[in-house]
Design an enzyme around this catalytic site. Structure first.
Site, short mmCIF file in Angstrom:
data_model
loop_
_atom_site.label_atom_id
_atom_site.label_comp_id
_atom_site.label_asym_id
_atom_site.label_seq_id
_atom_site.Cartn_x
_atom_site.Cartn_y
_atom_site.Cartn_z
N SER A 138 24.00 19.16 31.59
CA SER A 138 24.89 19.71 32.62
C SER A 138 26.09 18.78 32.78
O SER A 138 25.99 17.57 32.50
CB SER A 138 24.15 19.77 33.97
OG SER A 138 25.06 20.02 35.03
N TYR A 151 19.42 15.80 40.83
CA TYR A 151 19.66 16.79 39.77
C TYR A 151 20.55 16.19 38.68
O TYR A 151 20.22 16.23 37.49
CB TYR A 151 20.31 18.06 40.35
CG TYR A 151 20.66 19.05 39.24
CD1 TYR A 151 19.66 19.70 38.52
CD2 TYR A 151 21.99 19.29 38.89
CE1 TYR A 151 19.96 20.57 37.49
CE2 TYR A 151 22.30 20.17 37.85
CZ TYR A 151 21.28 20.80 37.16
OH TYR A 151 21.58 21.65 36.12
P1 NDP Z 1 17.99 30.24 35.69
O1 NDP Z 1 17.37 29.90 37.00
O2 NDP Z 1 18.59 31.58 35.51
O3 NDP Z 1 16.92 29.99 34.52
C1 NDP Z 1 16.08 28.89 34.54
C2 NDP Z 1 14.93 29.14 33.59
O4 NDP Z 1 14.07 27.99 33.60
C3 NDP Z 1 14.09 30.32 33.99
O5 NDP Z 1 13.78 31.08 32.84
C4 NDP Z 1 12.82 29.70 34.56
O6 NDP Z 1 11.71 30.54 34.26
C5 NDP Z 1 12.74 28.42 33.74
N1 NDP Z 1 11.91 27.41 34.39
C6 NDP Z 1 12.12 26.77 35.56
N2 NDP Z 1 11.10 25.95 35.83
C7 NDP Z 1 10.22 26.08 34.79
C8 NDP Z 1 8.96 25.51 34.49
N3 NDP Z 1 8.37 24.64 35.32
N4 NDP Z 1 8.34 25.86 33.35
C9 NDP Z 1 8.91 26.75 32.50
N5 NDP Z 1 10.09 27.33 32.74
C10 NDP Z 1 10.74 27.01 33.88
O7 NDP Z 1 19.08 29.12 35.45
P2 NDP Z 1 20.03 28.78 34.19
O8 NDP Z 1 19.82 29.72 33.07
O9 NDP Z 1 21.38 28.60 34.73
O10 NDP Z 1 19.43 27.36 33.84
C11 NDP Z 1 18.98 27.00 32.55
C12 NDP Z 1 19.23 25.52 32.35
O11 NDP Z 1 20.63 25.29 32.42
C13 NDP Z 1 18.62 24.61 33.39
O12 NDP Z 1 18.13 23.46 32.73
C14 NDP Z 1 19.79 24.25 34.30
O13 NDP Z 1 19.62 23.02 34.93
C15 NDP Z 1 20.90 24.22 33.31
N6 NDP Z 1 22.27 24.38 33.80
C16 NDP Z 1 22.64 25.45 34.56
C17 NDP Z 1 23.96 25.59 34.95
C18 NDP Z 1 24.44 26.71 35.82
O14 NDP Z 1 25.47 26.56 36.48
N7 NDP Z 1 23.78 27.85 35.84
C19 NDP Z 1 24.98 24.64 34.51
C20 NDP Z 1 24.46 23.55 33.72
C21 NDP Z 1 23.17 23.46 33.37
P3 NDP Z 1 10.46 30.80 35.20
O15 NDP Z 1 10.92 30.68 36.62
O16 NDP Z 1 10.02 32.18 34.82
O17 NDP Z 1 9.48 29.75 34.80
C1 8X3 Z 2 24.71 22.99 37.07
C2 8X3 Z 2 26.19 22.85 37.11
O1 8X3 Z 2 28.16 22.07 38.47
O2 8X3 Z 2 26.35 23.21 39.64
O3 8X3 Z 2 24.16 22.07 36.20
O4 8X3 Z 2 25.98 20.98 38.84
S1 8X3 Z 2 26.67 22.26 38.60
#
Ligand code: NDP
Ligand code: 8X3
Length: 252
Positions: A138, A151
């Site tokens: 991130s 985070y």
């Molecule tokens: P979502 O919440 O849409 O997706 C997150 C996914 O992670 C879900 O499929 C969830 O599935 C899974 N997950 C969470 N906890 C667990 C667990 N304990 N075991 C297995 N699976 C898990 O968010 P994003 O797609 O945005 O996030 C994906 C990644 O990208 C994360 O690592 C997030 O930190 C990162 N990220 C997101 C950003 C954003 O702005 N959206 C920016 C930068 C990074 P389920 O709940 O079914 O287990």
């Molecule tokens: C998630 C992006 O900018 O919300 O990793 O921290 S931000």
């Protein structure tokens, strides 16, 4: 040999969009997350395009990660690309107020879960002659913001772990990439604010965030380059997101 692509957190957001992208290229998929109903629906949808296997998996459960990822059925067991995407942020409270349980969950998922998956899958990747680990970091890894405390720190771990993996895997034909997105509208903010849709929606009010498909495009790009090219780190933001000046408190 073209092996399968294992995506953690494939039930939503980047993981789900990456599954669609890799499926459109005909890649064999292993899709993992806790919400098995969502995974099952995605597997059914994508099975027109490719071979697809769904796995109910909580990446925080070390034994489950180990047993499930080492007993994948044929023809899915030859994982070539591991996309460590499962992760979450919880809360935006300051470090002096936040629920320490939030910190534990983020550490258990974003750090420990990612390590368990990597450590379990890597030996097979090396044994089969190489592959690619794509870690989802991130912008919060490099750029602090109020309430980003643990985070951002978990994502800083992902950034440095990715670099260290590269040094360990030198000569073993394994690429490692840390993809570091900024604001992207997925379920991320809904999870961060524990289901408060109004608060989550307000994060993206009046600006155009990245989409999950944008990030999937980037993940697919780094994994589709010729095998001798390693993108170490790729940071990406929407045009409407940038940095702030230093904060200065003048009441002294
Ligand atoms: P979502 O919440 O849409 O997706 C997150 C996914 O992670 C879900 O499929 C969830 O599935 C899974 N997950 C969470 N906890 C667990 C667990 N304990 N075991 C297995 N699976 C898990 O968010 P994003 O797609 O945005 O996030 C994906 C990644 O990208 C994360 O690592 C997030 O930190 C990162 N990220 C997101 C950003 C954003 O702005 N959206 C920016 C930068 C990074 P389920 O709940 O079914 O287990
Ligand atoms: C998630 C992006 O900018 O919300 O990793 O921290 S931000």
């Amino acid at each position: 040999m073209i092996g399968s692509v294992l995506i953690t957190g494939a039930s939503s957001g980047f993981g789900e969009a990456s599954a669609r992208k890799f499926a459109s290229a005909g890649r064999r998929l292993v899709l993992a997350a806790r919400r098995k109903d969502k995974i099952d629906a995605l597997v059914e949808e994508l099975s027109d395009q490719t071979e697809c296997y769904g796995l109910e998996l909580d990446v925080r459960d070390r034994d489950a990660v180990s047993s499930k990822l080492t007993s994948l059925p044929e023809p899915f067991s030859d994982v070539e690309i591991l996309i460590n995407n499962a992760g979450l942020a919880l809360g935006l409270e300051g470090a002096d107020e936040v629920d320490v349980g939030y910190w534990e969950t983020m550490v258990d998922t974003n750090i420990k879960g990612l390590m368990y998956c990597t450590r379990t899958v890597l030996p097979g990747i090396v044994e089969r002659g190489g592959g690619h680990v794509v870690n989802i970091g991130s912008v919060a890894a490099s750029w602090p913001y109020p309430g980003g405390n643990a985070y951002g720190a978990t994502k800083a771990f992902v950034q440095q772990f990715s670099r260290n993996l590269r040094t360990d895997l030198m000569g073993k034909n394994v690429r490692v990439t840390c993809v570091e997105p900024g604001m992207c509208e997925t379920e991320f903010s809904l999870v961060r604010f524990e289901g408060d849709a109004e608060k989550a929606g307000a994060v993206y009010d009046g600006m155009k965030p990245l989409s999950a498909a944008d990030v999937a495009e980037i993940v697919f790009f780094v994994a589709s380059l010729p095998a001798h090219i390693n993108i170490n780190q790729l940071e990406v933001m929407p045009v409407n997101q940038s940095w702030s000046p230093f904060a200065v408190h003048r009441d002294s």
